[in-house]
Design a protein around this motif. Sequence first.
Motif, PDB file in Angstrom:
ATOM      1  N   LEU A 281     -66.363   0.613 -76.229  1.00  0.00           N
ATOM      2  CA  LEU A 281     -64.967   0.319 -75.922  1.00  0.00           C
ATOM      3  C   LEU A 281     -64.844  -1.047 -75.253  1.00  0.00           C
ATOM      4  CD1 LEU A 281     -62.008   1.047 -75.888  1.00  0.00           C
ATOM      5  CD2 LEU A 281     -62.416   2.438 -73.828  1.00  0.00           C
ATOM      6  N   ALA A 282     -65.801  -1.402 -74.418  1.00  0.00           N
ATOM      7  CA  ALA A 282     -65.777  -2.736 -73.805  1.00  0.00           C
ATOM      8  C   ALA A 282     -65.792  -3.822 -74.887  1.00  0.00           C
ATOM      9  CB  ALA A 282     -66.975  -2.904 -72.864  1.00  0.00           C
ATOM     10  N   THR A 283     -66.523  -3.592 -75.958  1.00  0.00           N
ATOM     11  CA  THR A 283     -66.555  -4.555 -77.063  1.00  0.00           C
ATOM     12  C   THR A 283     -65.197  -4.633 -77.745  1.00  0.00           C
ATOM     13  OG1 THR A 283     -68.912  -4.122 -77.428  1.00  0.00           O
ATOM     14  CG2 THR A 283     -67.687  -5.132 -79.239  1.00  0.00           C
ATOM     15  N   VAL A 284     -64.591  -3.493 -78.020  1.00  0.00           N
ATOM     16  CA  VAL A 284     -63.266  -3.462 -78.659  1.00  0.00           C
ATOM     17  C   VAL A 284     -62.238  -4.200 -77.810  1.00  0.00           C
ATOM     18  CG1 VAL A 284     -61.366  -1.935 -79.347  1.00  0.00           C
ATOM     19  CG2 VAL A 284     -63.727  -1.344 -79.949  1.00  0.00           C
ATOM     20  N   LEU A 285     -62.378  -4.115 -76.485  1.00  0.00           N
ATOM     21  CA  LEU A 285     -61.421  -4.757 -75.576  1.00  0.00           C
ATOM     22  C   LEU A 285     -61.781  -6.211 -75.274  1.00  0.00           C
ATOM     23  CD1 LEU A 285     -60.838  -1.847 -73.008  1.00  0.00           C
ATOM     24  CD2 LEU A 285     -59.586  -2.357 -75.108  1.00  0.00           C
ATOM     25  N   GLY A 286     -62.840  -6.714 -75.879  1.00  0.00           N
ATOM     26  CA  GLY A 286     -63.213  -8.114 -75.701  1.00  0.00           C
ATOM     27  C   GLY A 286     -63.899  -8.414 -74.390  1.00  0.00           C
ATOM     28  N   LEU A 287     -64.529  -7.395 -73.791  1.00  0.00           N
ATOM     29  CA  LEU A 287     -65.167  -7.571 -72.490  1.00  0.00           C
ATOM     30  C   LEU A 287     -66.633  -7.955 -72.600  1.00  0.00           C
ATOM     31  CD1 LEU A 287     -63.649  -4.444 -70.674  1.00  0.00           C
ATOM     32  CD2 LEU A 287     -62.735  -6.775 -70.769  1.00  0.00           C
ATOM     33  N   CYS A 288     -67.221  -7.799 -73.777  1.00  0.00           N
ATOM     34  CA  CYS A 288     -68.632  -8.154 -73.955  1.00  0.00           C
ATOM     35  C   CYS A 288     -68.924  -8.342 -75.438  1.00  0.00           C
ATOM     36  CB  CYS A 288     -69.557  -7.096 -73.351  1.00  0.00           C
ATOM     37  SG  CYS A 288     -69.457  -5.469 -74.114  1.00  0.00           S
ATOM     38  N   TRP A 289     -70.101  -8.880 -75.717  1.00  0.00           N
ATOM     39  CA  TRP A 289     -70.554  -9.133 -77.087  1.00  0.00           C
ATOM     40  C   TRP A 289     -69.519  -9.932 -77.883  1.00  0.00           C
ATOM     41  CZ3 TRP A 289     -75.482  -8.578 -77.226  1.00  0.00           C
ATOM     42  CH2 TRP A 289     -76.105  -7.550 -76.516  1.00  0.00           C
ATOM     43  N   ARG A 290     -68.858 -10.855 -77.225  1.00  0.00           N
ATOM     44  CA  ARG A 290     -67.778 -11.600 -77.882  1.00  0.00           C
ATOM     45  C   ARG A 290     -68.244 -12.395 -79.100  1.00  0.00           C
ATOM     46  NH1 ARG A 290     -67.148 -12.339 -72.416  1.00  0.00           N
ATOM     47  NH2 ARG A 290     -65.386 -11.260 -71.445  1.00  0.00           N
ATOM     48  N   PRO A 291     -69.350 -13.149 -79.022  1.00  0.00           N
ATOM     49  CA  PRO A 291     -69.766 -13.897 -80.219  1.00  0.00           C
ATOM     50  C   PRO A 291     -70.065 -12.986 -81.407  1.00  0.00           C
ATOM     51  CG  PRO A 291     -70.865 -14.770 -78.264  1.00  0.00           C
ATOM     52  CD  PRO A 291     -70.211 -13.484 -77.852  1.00  0.00           C
ATOM     53  N   MET A 292     -70.701 -11.832 -81.145  1.00  0.00           N
ATOM     54  CA  MET A 292     -71.008 -10.903 -82.229  1.00  0.00           C
ATOM     55  C   MET A 292     -69.726 -10.286 -82.779  1.00  0.00           C
ATOM     56  SD  MET A 292     -74.390 -10.879 -82.416  1.00  0.00           S
ATOM     57  CE  MET A 292     -74.960  -9.348 -83.122  1.00  0.00           C
TER      58      MET A 292
ATOM     59  N   PRO B 203     -59.681  -8.757 -80.170  1.00  0.00           N
ATOM     60  CA  PRO B 203     -59.803  -7.746 -79.109  1.00  0.00           C
ATOM     61  C   PRO B 203     -58.469  -7.114 -78.785  1.00  0.00           C
ATOM     62  CG  PRO B 203     -60.055  -9.967 -78.217  1.00  0.00           C
ATOM     63  CD  PRO B 203     -60.049 -10.112 -79.698  1.00  0.00           C
ATOM     64  N   VAL B 204     -58.524  -5.834 -78.469  1.00  0.00           N
ATOM     65  CA  VAL B 204     -57.328  -5.096 -78.060  1.00  0.00           C
ATOM     66  C   VAL B 204     -57.084  -5.334 -76.580  1.00  0.00           C
ATOM     67  CG1 VAL B 204     -56.351  -2.790 -77.762  1.00  0.00           C
ATOM     68  CG2 VAL B 204     -57.650  -3.339 -79.836  1.00  0.00           C
ATOM     69  N   ASP B 205     -55.845  -5.627 -76.230  1.00  0.00           N
ATOM     70  CA  ASP B 205     -55.495  -5.808 -74.821  1.00  0.00           C
ATOM     71  C   ASP B 205     -55.715  -4.490 -74.072  1.00  0.00           C
ATOM     72  OD1 ASP B 205     -53.727  -5.816 -72.368  1.00  0.00           O
ATOM     73  OD2 ASP B 205     -53.346  -7.847 -73.095  1.00  0.00           O
ATOM     74  N   PRO B 206     -56.393  -4.508 -72.915  1.00  0.00           N
ATOM     75  CA  PRO B 206     -56.641  -3.262 -72.180  1.00  0.00           C
ATOM     76  C   PRO B 206     -55.379  -2.471 -71.853  1.00  0.00           C
ATOM     77  CG  PRO B 206     -58.034  -5.003 -71.315  1.00  0.00           C
ATOM     78  CD  PRO B 206     -57.093  -5.657 -72.290  1.00  0.00           C
ATOM     79  N   SER B 207     -54.227  -3.136 -71.744  1.00  0.00           N
ATOM     80  CA  SER B 207     -52.993  -2.424 -71.457  1.00  0.00           C
ATOM     81  C   SER B 207     -52.535  -1.570 -72.634  1.00  0.00           C
ATOM     82  CB  SER B 207     -51.875  -3.408 -71.087  1.00  0.00           C
ATOM     83  OG  SER B 207     -51.532  -4.220 -72.192  1.00  0.00           O
ATOM     84  N   ARG B 208     -53.150  -1.799 -73.802  1.00  0.00           N
ATOM     85  CA  ARG B 208     -52.833  -1.017 -74.997  1.00  0.00           C
ATOM     86  C   ARG B 208     -53.992  -0.104 -75.382  1.00  0.00           C
ATOM     87  NH1 ARG B 208     -49.503  -5.048 -79.104  1.00  0.00           N
ATOM     88  NH2 ARG B 208     -47.600  -5.177 -77.842  1.00  0.00           N
ATOM     89  N   CYS B 209     -54.718   0.333 -74.388  1.00  0.00           N
ATOM     90  CA  CYS B 209     -55.833   1.258 -74.585  1.00  0.00           C
ATOM     91  C   CYS B 209     -55.557   2.544 -73.816  1.00  0.00           C
ATOM     92  CB  CYS B 209     -57.136   0.632 -74.102  1.00  0.00           C
ATOM     93  SG  CYS B 209     -58.542   1.768 -74.046  1.00  0.00           S
ATOM     94  N   VAL B 210     -55.614   3.664 -74.504  1.00  0.00           N
ATOM     95  CA  VAL B 210     -55.504   4.975 -73.869  1.00  0.00           C
ATOM     96  C   VAL B 210     -56.881   5.625 -73.886  1.00  0.00           C
ATOM     97  CG1 VAL B 210     -54.472   7.272 -73.975  1.00  0.00           C
ATOM     98  CG2 VAL B 210     -53.099   5.268 -74.572  1.00  0.00           C
ATOM     99  N   LEU B 211     -57.405   5.927 -72.723  1.00  0.00           N
ATOM    100  CA  LEU B 211     -58.714   6.562 -72.580  1.00  0.00           C
ATOM    101  C   LEU B 211     -58.489   8.038 -72.247  1.00  0.00           C
ATOM    102  CD1 LEU B 211     -61.806   6.295 -72.466  1.00  0.00           C
ATOM    103  CD2 LEU B 211     -61.571   5.595 -70.066  1.00  0.00           C
ATOM    104  N   VAL B 212     -58.921   8.901 -73.166  1.00  0.00           N
ATOM    105  CA  VAL B 212     -58.600  10.329 -73.081  1.00  0.00           C
ATOM    106  C   VAL B 212     -59.811  11.134 -72.632  1.00  0.00           C
ATOM    107  CG1 VAL B 212     -57.704  12.329 -74.339  1.00  0.00           C
ATOM    108  CG2 VAL B 212     -56.946  10.018 -74.979  1.00  0.00           C
ATOM    109  N   ASN B 213     -59.646  11.843 -71.495  1.00  0.00           N
ATOM    110  CA  ASN B 213     -60.619  12.814 -71.007  1.00  0.00           C
ATOM    111  C   ASN B 213     -62.010  12.252 -70.727  1.00  0.00           C
ATOM    112  OD1 ASN B 213     -58.682  15.212 -72.192  1.00  0.00           O
ATOM    113  ND2 ASN B 213     -60.102  15.948 -70.622  1.00  0.00           N
TER     114      ASN B 213
END
Length: 279
Positions: free
Chosen positions: A130-141, A150-160
């Motif tokens: 999820l960190a990759t999807v949000l652009g927090l790591c592995w950016r060059p890859m 990357p998805v803006d973290p404000s548009r991420c719902v983390l369930v359970n």
Amino acid sequence: MNISIILASYDSGHFHGGCGQGPDALISGGLAEALKLAGHDVDVNDIGKVVEDEQEREIGTGFAVCNAVSGEVRIALDKKRFPIVLAGNCLTSAGAVAGAGADAIIWADQHGDLNTPETSTTGFLDGMALATVLGLCWRPMASQIPGFKPVDPSRCVLVNARDLDDAERELLKALPIIRTECPDWKSAAQRLKADGAKRVHMHVDLDVHDPEKLQANRYTTPGGPAPEQVRTAMCGLAGPLSVAGLTISAYDPAFDPKGDVPPLVGELVVDLLATLEGK
């Protein structure tokens, strides 16, 4: 509805190993047939083996899988088919997000998957998914995945998410990620809709479930929702939103000797598609 099921049978760089056996097991367990019985037109596409070198590193292989999945998702959408990715690894959702041009994500998982190479104590790539999807790591890859943004973290719902590392807890305090439990899906859906999310990708790691009700793999921890609670939450979240695709990940049939998981996944997907069709 016209459906494309996309198989990505890798687990930690290994083809058809561990959870990489899950996509085929879900198909042989009747998923495609369940969708056809519900009236859907279904085709099944397998990305196959994306690297020939058996010594290929996990990271390189993981992102090669993402690249292949992105292409298959784009082909499905171009053919007006709804893409369902069956994946061994959670990281594969980065490819599904890229192929669909998703601008928001619903991430149902017992884990946060929010570690980075700087915070991970294990180096487990899927723990950074999820960190990759949000652009927090592995950016060059990630930037090499066709269509990835990357998805803006404000548009991420983390369930359970119930099994979090200390670094993930600190990150969740700092980022505007929307956290919810299955029964509380309404406010999360409203927040995504109010924020203008137009193309939502839905990711379900099957270990989000209570292992007493559904054990999908070896990574389970106690607690979590029952299958009917997950179905209700996913359908509820999908109702007011525009869902562009679905990834189901992390099923290891070695931990499901009675074959209980595929029929429950079938029920989840059939109900979710009925919700999408009913809008």
